[in-house]
Design a protein around this motif. Sequence first.
Motif, PDB file in Angstrom:
ATOM      1  N   VAL A 298       0.878  -1.174   0.000  1.00  9.38           N
ATOM      2  CA  VAL A 298       0.000   0.000   0.000  1.00  9.38           C
ATOM      3  C   VAL A 298       0.914   1.221   0.000  1.00  9.38           C
ATOM      4  CG1 VAL A 298      -1.730   1.288   1.306  1.00  9.38           C
ATOM      5  CG2 VAL A 298      -1.848  -1.203   1.238  1.00  9.38           C
ATOM      6  N   ILE A 299       0.642   2.178  -0.887  1.00 13.15           N
ATOM      7  CA  ILE A 299       1.456   3.396  -0.922  1.00 13.15           C
ATOM      8  C   ILE A 299       0.677   4.495  -0.215  1.00 13.15           C
ATOM      9  CG2 ILE A 299       2.786   4.963  -2.388  1.00 13.15           C
ATOM     10  CD1 ILE A 299       3.468   2.039  -2.887  1.00 13.15           C
ATOM     11  N   GLY A 300       1.276   5.035   0.859  1.00 18.50           N
ATOM     12  CA  GLY A 300       0.594   6.064   1.645  1.00 18.50           C
ATOM     13  C   GLY A 300       0.020   5.444   2.910  1.00 18.50           C
ATOM     14  N   ALA A 301       0.353   6.043   4.050  1.00 23.60           N
ATOM     15  CA  ALA A 301      -0.128   5.492   5.329  1.00 23.60           C
ATOM     16  C   ALA A 301      -1.063   6.483   6.007  1.00 23.60           C
ATOM     17  CB  ALA A 301       1.063   5.165   6.230  1.00 23.60           C
ATOM     18  N   GLY A 302      -1.826   7.213   5.176  1.00 21.56           N
ATOM     19  CA  GLY A 302      -2.748   8.200   5.739  1.00 21.56           C
ATOM     20  C   GLY A 302      -4.077   7.565   6.102  1.00 21.56           C
ATOM     21  N   THR A 303      -5.119   8.372   6.065  1.00 25.88           N
ATOM     22  CA  THR A 303      -6.454   7.914   6.447  1.00 25.88           C
ATOM     23  C   THR A 303      -6.823   6.622   5.717  1.00 25.88           C
ATOM     24  OG1 THR A 303      -7.035  10.239   6.542  1.00 25.88           O
ATOM     25  CG2 THR A 303      -8.862   8.697   6.611  1.00 25.88           C
ATOM     26  N   GLY A 306      -3.828   3.351   5.723  1.00 29.76           N
ATOM     27  CA  GLY A 306      -3.786   2.545   6.950  1.00 29.76           C
ATOM     28  C   GLY A 306      -4.944   1.555   6.995  1.00 29.76           C
ATOM     29  N   GLY A 307      -6.135   2.054   6.705  1.00 29.07           N
ATOM     30  CA  GLY A 307      -7.331   1.191   6.725  1.00 29.07           C
ATOM     31  C   GLY A 307      -7.234   0.083   5.687  1.00 29.07           C
ATOM     32  N   ILE A 308      -6.700   0.433   4.512  1.00 31.57           N
ATOM     33  CA  ILE A 308      -6.577  -0.570   3.442  1.00 31.57           C
ATOM     34  C   ILE A 308      -5.605  -1.667   3.883  1.00 31.57           C
ATOM     35  CG2 ILE A 308      -5.778  -0.944   1.061  1.00 31.57           C
ATOM     36  CD1 ILE A 308      -6.780   1.963   0.466  1.00 31.57           C
ATOM     37  N   ALA A 309      -4.481  -1.259   4.449  1.00 32.98           N
ATOM     38  CA  ALA A 309      -3.483  -2.244   4.903  1.00 32.98           C
ATOM     39  C   ALA A 309      -4.109  -3.192   5.933  1.00 32.98           C
ATOM     40  CB  ALA A 309      -2.276  -1.527   5.499  1.00 32.98           C
ATOM     41  N   MET A 310      -4.952  -2.652   6.811  1.00 33.08           N
ATOM     42  CA  MET A 310      -5.581  -3.496   7.846  1.00 33.08           C
ATOM     43  C   MET A 310      -6.419  -4.617   7.224  1.00 33.08           C
ATOM     44  SD  MET A 310      -6.784  -0.642  10.610  1.00 33.08           S
ATOM     45  CE  MET A 310      -7.458  -1.778  11.833  1.00 33.08           C
ATOM     46  N   ASN A 311      -7.101  -4.303   6.123  1.00 32.04           N
ATOM     47  CA  ASN A 311      -7.928  -5.343   5.490  1.00 32.04           C
ATOM     48  C   ASN A 311      -7.108  -6.561   5.124  1.00 32.04           C
ATOM     49  OD1 ASN A 311     -10.535  -4.088   5.242  1.00 32.04           O
ATOM     50  ND2 ASN A 311      -9.543  -2.649   3.879  1.00 32.04           N
ATOM     51  N   PHE A 312      -5.904  -6.313   4.607  1.00 32.32           N
ATOM     52  CA  PHE A 312      -5.074  -7.439   4.175  1.00 32.32           C
ATOM     53  C   PHE A 312      -4.512  -8.172   5.391  1.00 32.32           C
ATOM     54  CE2 PHE A 312      -5.441  -4.803   0.442  1.00 32.32           C
ATOM     55  CZ  PHE A 312      -5.774  -5.753  -0.503  1.00 32.32           C
ATOM     56  N   ALA A 313      -4.042  -7.410   6.383  1.00 32.56           N
ATOM     57  CA  ALA A 313      -3.523  -8.061   7.597  1.00 32.56           C
ATOM     58  C   ALA A 313      -4.633  -8.898   8.252  1.00 32.56           C
ATOM     59  CB  ALA A 313      -2.999  -7.010   8.559  1.00 32.56           C
ATOM     60  N   ASN A 314      -5.865  -8.380   8.250  1.00 34.86           N
ATOM     61  CA  ASN A 314      -6.981  -9.131   8.843  1.00 34.86           C
ATOM     62  C   ASN A 314      -7.201 -10.460   8.124  1.00 34.86           C
ATOM     63  OD1 ASN A 314      -7.283  -6.847  10.337  1.00 34.86           O
ATOM     64  ND2 ASN A 314      -9.197  -6.196   9.402  1.00 34.86           N
ATOM     65  N   PHE A 432     -13.939   2.727   0.730  1.00 34.08           N
ATOM     66  CA  PHE A 432     -14.720   3.772   1.394  1.00 34.08           C
ATOM     67  C   PHE A 432     -14.216   3.934   2.820  1.00 34.08           C
ATOM     68  CE2 PHE A 432     -18.190   4.994  -1.488  1.00 34.08           C
ATOM     69  CZ  PHE A 432     -17.746   4.267  -2.580  1.00 34.08           C
ATOM     70  N   SER A 433     -14.329   5.158   3.322  1.00 34.83           N
ATOM     71  CA  SER A 433     -13.764   5.467   4.636  1.00 34.83           C
ATOM     72  C   SER A 433     -14.774   5.165   5.749  1.00 34.83           C
ATOM     73  CB  SER A 433     -13.384   6.952   4.650  1.00 34.83           C
ATOM     74  OG  SER A 433     -12.815   7.274   5.873  1.00 34.83           O
ATOM     75  N   PRO A 434     -14.391   4.577   6.875  1.00 32.49           N
ATOM     76  CA  PRO A 434     -13.094   3.994   7.195  1.00 32.49           C
ATOM     77  C   PRO A 434     -12.895   2.668   6.450  1.00 32.49           C
ATOM     78  CG  PRO A 434     -14.585   3.946   9.122  1.00 32.49           C
ATOM     79  CD  PRO A 434     -15.357   4.518   7.984  1.00 32.49           C
ATOM     80  N   ALA A 435     -11.744   2.575   5.773  1.00 33.91           N
ATOM     81  CA  ALA A 435     -11.533   1.483   4.818  1.00 33.91           C
ATOM     82  C   ALA A 435     -11.492   0.102   5.471  1.00 33.91           C
ATOM     83  CB  ALA A 435     -10.245   1.736   4.048  1.00 33.91           C
ATOM     84  N   ASN A 436     -11.180   0.059   6.756  1.00 38.56           N
ATOM     85  CA  ASN A 436     -11.165  -1.253   7.438  1.00 38.56           C
ATOM     86  C   ASN A 436     -12.565  -1.664   7.887  1.00 38.56           C
ATOM     87  OD1 ASN A 436     -10.795   1.028   9.158  1.00 38.56           O
ATOM     88  ND2 ASN A 436     -10.522  -0.366  10.880  1.00 38.56           N
TER      89      ASN A 436
END
Length: 695
Positions: A298-303, A306-314, A432-436
């Motif tokens: 994921v490029i960018g650790a903003g709003t 971060g949420g997008i990265a969480m989806n994959f870690a989950n 969509f926000s919050p992405a997680n």
Amino acid sequence: MSSPVSLCRDNDIGVIRIHYPPVNALGQGVREGLQRCLQEALADDQIKAVIVTGEGKTFPAGADIREFGKPPQPPALPDVINEYEASSKPVIAAIHGTALGGGLEVALGCDYRVALDSARLGLPEVKLGLLPGAGGTQRLPRLVGIEAALDMIVGGNPVKAAAAKALGLVDEVVSGDLLEGALAFARNVIDEKAPLRRLCDLPIPGDSGADVFARFEQSIARRQRGFKAPFHCIKAVQAAAELPFEQGLQRERELFVELLLSPESAAQRHVFFAEREVAKVPGLDKDTPRRDINTVAVIGAGTMGGGIAMNFANAGIPVKMLEVKQEALEKGLAVIRRNYENTAKKGRITAEQVEQRMALIQPTLSYDELGDVDLVIEAVFENMDVKKAVFSELDRVCKPGAILATNTSTLDVDRIASFTQRPQDVMGMHFFSPANVMKLLENVRGEKTADDVIATVMDLSRRIGKVGVLVGVCHGFVGNRMLHKRQAEAIKLVNEGASPQQVDKVLFDLGFPMGPFAMSDLAGMDVGYRIREELRKEDPANAPARNWTDELVEAGRLGQKTQAGVFDYKEGDRTPVPSPDVDGIIEQYRSDNGITPRAISDQEILERCMYVMVNEGAKILEEGIAARPLDVDVIWIYGYGFPVYRGGVMFWADQVGVKKIHDKISEIYQQTGDPVWKPSARLAELAEQGKGFNR
Ligand code: 3HC
Ligand code: NAI
């Protein structure tokens, strides 16, 4: 045609097997087969006990939902179940997979229930706007008591086999071979001459107190606002407590039929199928090969990043997170950790899972570390020059075949793809926000995106717990494009004389979680302001005219984050409170622009805010940006909290009447000449033919 239900004998035990893929739904053939096989088993003197089980992946997962709304075909499910309950020989349900709805009701018509340890049992009818209509509301309370029955029937969530055993819903949990376990159980029943255990004869266990139903109703009132079925479910269970069994069954039937014929249930059933249908992309071969996705960046650790990265870690998928500066990276990681720790505090994940998920997110400042990832999702600032720099770098470092996705919400995905030498590998993944949290993912197909990239991303959406909907390239894609039209109309209504709170209340009453102005306060008023200002600089002739919301932003009223937006907010409280200051700004705006405010009816607000979206949705379909009306519906349900019991914007339009909407839109267009109100050709065509979007 051979029957989907068969009877065979294992010594003195009859085994009735249901084979009706994919989920052994209780369609007409299955009901008829169940009835016939029971009669055969009862007529066979050698059979002393009967087992009912499902073949393939599950015990019946319910009535056949596709039959609802069509003329009923005998035998009716309640009658079949009554016959099982009346059986003179003991009947045992052997359950694996998911015994849901009518499936569990069949099991409740049996004397005993044996379940595989991995099985789940539930009565999810409420999620289709229904109630268990084949005796479930009368039999379940007799087995598990009123409160547990209310939880299962009104909540609609299945329980695992072990929990079902603890509740008394299941008599034995088996690990290993289910049929062997069920045969042993049946043998025991025969050997011990165990009595028949008809649930209709049992008293309801426990004493929940006379006010249990009122208490339960109160506890769900807020969450279930607008839904009809949960409240009917409570009434049906109350009938079990207060009426003799037969009369209770009758009351259940009346309430069931009422729901079955209701627009709410029609809408909820539409959503059930639409949610599954969106995964099937028209024109895309279902056997299209998929690319392997094992690692992501994921490029960018903003709003959003971060949420997008969480989806994959989950989902257990390792994800690299890239930022330009160490500080931004640390900030992003800290937000993710805080989110996970909050979830752990609520007991939804363990402390160990927090660490496991954090360990799957690897921070980096270097593009050179992205050479081996299978998918990259870019979530940097919404600026074409920044996107260009990022995609040029990705094109340089990523391996051939890696999918390059952008989370842009307004920029042209085709232009972004053109910054690479591999536009076939580029597409949009609009979270969509919050992405997680938000379940919607608009997957944006570019002009050159390859089919296998689309198929892979659509599959991946489900893998990370999202509902992916394929859309085409245009400003705002489907959801935001329609939303912006509604927002502009809401602002115009206030210009003309409505108050923000009146507009919000009309849409809240329709079933939205909040109105348009509370929503813009939540998102931050500055976001839209910046976009408008940018347009005013770049393309003044086509930019939106200034309005009173610009003045709010310039006065520092940015929304909830400044405790002041269109509404005021008290510290730590998200309740919107009408603001006299805002009233003053609006009045000033009207007087500066020579507007004499008029009284605006709630009906006018409803029509203008909703019809403008229907018209835009029709244009979106006409242009092929969304493939089907159901795609638009799913976007509104999962991206914007559109009330499920209204089925989505296009389904709602069908229920109001497309012709009626078209005529009103034409009238407004004639009065205003505003291009947004120019009736879409698709809408005009449907109105002319007397058709709807979905029917
Ligand atoms: N009737 C008809 N079709 C059904 C069905 C049902 N009850 N349940 C699932 N299907 C279909 C789906 O539409 C899908 O079809 P498709 O492949 O053509 O798209 C297929 O079966 C597989 O379903 P899923 O993609 O959902 O498969 P999963 O493995 O993810 O989930 C499931 C399986 C948990 C059984 C899930 O499908 C489900 O929750 N089904 C609905 C269960 C339900 O609501 N039952 C109650 C029905 S109402 C009732 O019983 C009334 C009674 O009280 C009188
Ligand atoms: P943000 O400002 O919160 O985060 C952007 C992050 O990107 C920042 O941390 C910044 O340091 C980083 N960044 C900037 N340039 C970079 C570069 N060259 N390389 C690596 N990192 C870089 O922004 P937000 O809200 O997360 O938005 C990101 C994208 O997501 C935008 O395209 C936006 O349109 C889109 N989007 C935003 C939504 C929202 O509600 N905020 C919803 C859907 C999409």
